[in-house]
Design an enzyme around this catalytic site. Structure first.
Site, short mmCIF file in Angstrom:
data_model
loop_
_atom_site.label_atom_id
_atom_site.label_comp_id
_atom_site.label_asym_id
_atom_site.label_seq_id
_atom_site.Cartn_x
_atom_site.Cartn_y
_atom_site.Cartn_z
N GLU A 165 -2.37 -18.58 -2.55
CA GLU A 165 -3.79 -18.53 -2.52
C GLU A 165 -4.65 -19.40 -3.44
O GLU A 165 -5.43 -19.03 -4.16
CB GLU A 165 -4.18 -17.11 -2.77
CG GLU A 165 -3.48 -15.99 -1.99
CD GLU A 165 -3.53 -14.64 -2.23
OE1 GLU A 165 -4.60 -14.15 -2.97
OE2 GLU A 165 -2.51 -14.03 -2.35
N GLU A 342 3.15 -12.20 1.50
CA GLU A 342 2.44 -11.12 0.63
C GLU A 342 1.74 -10.17 1.73
O GLU A 342 1.09 -10.55 2.48
CB GLU A 342 1.35 -11.29 -0.21
CG GLU A 342 1.99 -11.98 -1.68
CD GLU A 342 0.78 -12.41 -2.62
OE1 GLU A 342 -0.01 -11.59 -2.91
OE2 GLU A 342 1.25 -13.44 -3.24
O1 IFM Z 1 -1.58 -9.21 -7.18
C1 IFM Z 1 -2.27 -10.03 -6.18
C2 IFM Z 1 -1.52 -11.49 -5.93
O2 IFM Z 1 -1.12 -12.19 -7.16
C3 IFM Z 1 -2.01 -12.59 -5.21
N1 IFM Z 1 -2.14 -11.81 -3.70
C4 IFM Z 1 -3.09 -10.61 -3.72
C5 IFM Z 1 -2.33 -9.68 -4.78
C6 IFM Z 1 -3.08 -8.44 -4.66
O3 IFM Z 1 -4.54 -8.47 -5.26
#
Ligand code: IFM
Length: 442
Positions: A165, A342
């Site tokens: 990200e 994710e």
């Molecule tokens: O915990 C974070 C992760 O590190 C990166 N993506 C979003 C998750 C939830 O906020």
């Protein structure tokens, strides 16, 4: 009841990141990261820090056992940049590399494929001296780090991601100031974004060398274009098309974020380096964002009517958006393969006696897996799904106040106990399928 069966070989996984679970801040030569410094400045909501987190550094074998019990075929984790390159530059810290070497061996022995992310936000604090990601010097430092990790682990790790990200790093860290290093300078954020992209492109070769193998009014539509331009396309266009999106560049110029109308930090050859072909695209999906035009036409948040209660992060639960984004990136960019790297939900601490009942996470998981399956039916080259997260952990600026885990962590003792969602996910993995009505909590 319909059963959604996943293709043979579909990758079922869980994800974590180093800073969020490892702890052991200064063990075995590790240096401080920008998030350690940010916590020391008292910038975390609950006054906490990631110095112990889930103590994964000492308990990784238990965590591999947990994953074996879950039945996952893959584990996405990140290597800690500051454990491997403690001062940001110079020779790698052998003990740091040893830790990941043992973890990789332990995973492989358990039949779990490691998926490594090199930068999940924990840059060595020393690299802030020249400007952190706003400085071009950081590009070289990252490439060296990528080289060191891939040299050591590339004989066994086949899946590598450079940055997690990058928008969060550049925008939240350098423009909005709510992530480390906490700066509020839009021009620096553009530099940071470029250096993240460039370091991605330049490290791909080093890694490959080492690794084997609602209906909108027109002005609202315009606001959505602007939001999408910087949130998504600013990163996807350079990687897949070798150029920044022209419309988004014009928006930034209009807002005075460019330097004399230019981006002087983009040097000859940078865009070609950033556009080096990649093997897979990782999509992290949590929710949708609705925007409308603000007074100056720029995007501002638009009210939504969520079907159910928001998550602890204040995010809407919107599984359809997962299908939409997967279909869209496939149509627009044609990646060879996609992983959902994710997807997850933060919920309040479970109130049952055992603290393990999390029916909303079960229905979230089920509905998002069905949404992923719909994308497969639409010919998206989706190869796997990683749930965020294996266990409750340090949620950045929110400290330990948000629990995303399939496994409950007692932050006093670090004891781990699988929640109901872990048991549900385990059954779905074993069946390689999800039933519409399974685990219905509503
Ligand atoms: O915990 C974070 C992760 O590190 C990166 N993506 C979003 C998750 C939830 O906020």
């Amino acid at each position: 009841m319909a059963t959604h069966r996943f293709p043979e070989g579909f990758v079922w996984g869980v994800a974590t990141s180093a800073q969020q679970i490892e702890g052991s801040r200064n063990a075995d030569g590790r240096g401080d990261s920008v998030w350690d410094s940010y916590a020391l400045e008292g910038r975390i909501e609950d006054g906490s820090n990631p110095f112990r987190a889930c103590d994964h550094y000492n308990r990784w074998q238990d965590d591999v056992e947990l994953m074996s019990w879950l039945g996952v075929g893959a584990y996405r984790f990140s290597t800690s940049w500051s454990r491997i390159m403690p001062g940001g530059t110079g020779p790698p810290n052998a003990a740091g590399l040893d830790f990941y070497d043992a973890l990789v061996d332990g995973l492989l022995a358990a039949g779990i494929e490691p998926y490594i992310t090199l930068n999940h936000w924990d840059m060595p604090a020393e690299l802030l001296e020249p400007g952190g990601w706003a400085s071009r010097e950081t590009v070289g430092a990252f490439v060296e780090y990528a080289r060191a990790v891939s040299e050591r682990l590339g004989d066994r790790v086949r899946h590598w991601a450079t940055h997690n990200e990058p928008w969060c790093v550049a925008t939240l860290g350098y423009e909005e100031g709510c992530h480390a290093p906490g700066h509020t300078d839009p021009a620096a954020a553009l530099r940071a974004a470029h250096h993240l992209l460039l370091s991605h492109g330049l490290s791909v070769d080093a890694i490959r060398g080492n690794a084997r193998d609602a209906k909108c009014a027109d002005e609202d539509r315009e606001a959505a274009r602007r939001f999408d331009g910087f949130f998504n396309r600013w990163y996807l266009d350079p990687v897949f098309r070798g150029e920044y999106p022209f419309d988004a560049l014009e928006d930034r110029a209009r807002r005075g974020h460019l330097e004399n109308g230019r981006m002087p930090f983009v040097e000859d050859g940078d865009m070609a380096a950033i556009g080096v072909p990649i093997d897979f695209l990782g999509v992290n999906y949590y929710s949708r964002t609705a925007v409308k035009a603000g007074p100056d036409g720029d995007p501002v948040g638009a009210p939504l009517v969520p079907k159910e209660e928001l998550t602890e992060m204040g995010w809407e639960i919107y599984p359809e958006g997962l299908t939409d984004i997967l279909v869209r990136v496939t149509a627009d960019y044609g990646p060879e393969a996609i992983f959902v790297t994710e997807n997850g939900i933060a919920l309040p601490e479970e109130s049952d006696e055992e603290g393990l009942a999390d029916p909303r996470r079960v229905s979230f998981l089920r509905d998002h897996l069905i949404a992923a399956h719909r994308a497969l039916e639409a010919d998206v080259p989706l190869k796997g799904y990683f749930h965020w997260s294996l266990m409750d952990n340090f949620e950045w600026g929110h400290g330990y106040t948000k629990r995303f885990g399939l496994v409950r962590v007692d932050f006093g003792t670090c004891e781990r106990r699988p929640k109901e969602s872990a048991r549900w996910y385990r059954e779905a993995i074993a069946a390689n399928a999800v039933d519409d009505a399974s685990g219905d909590a509503r």
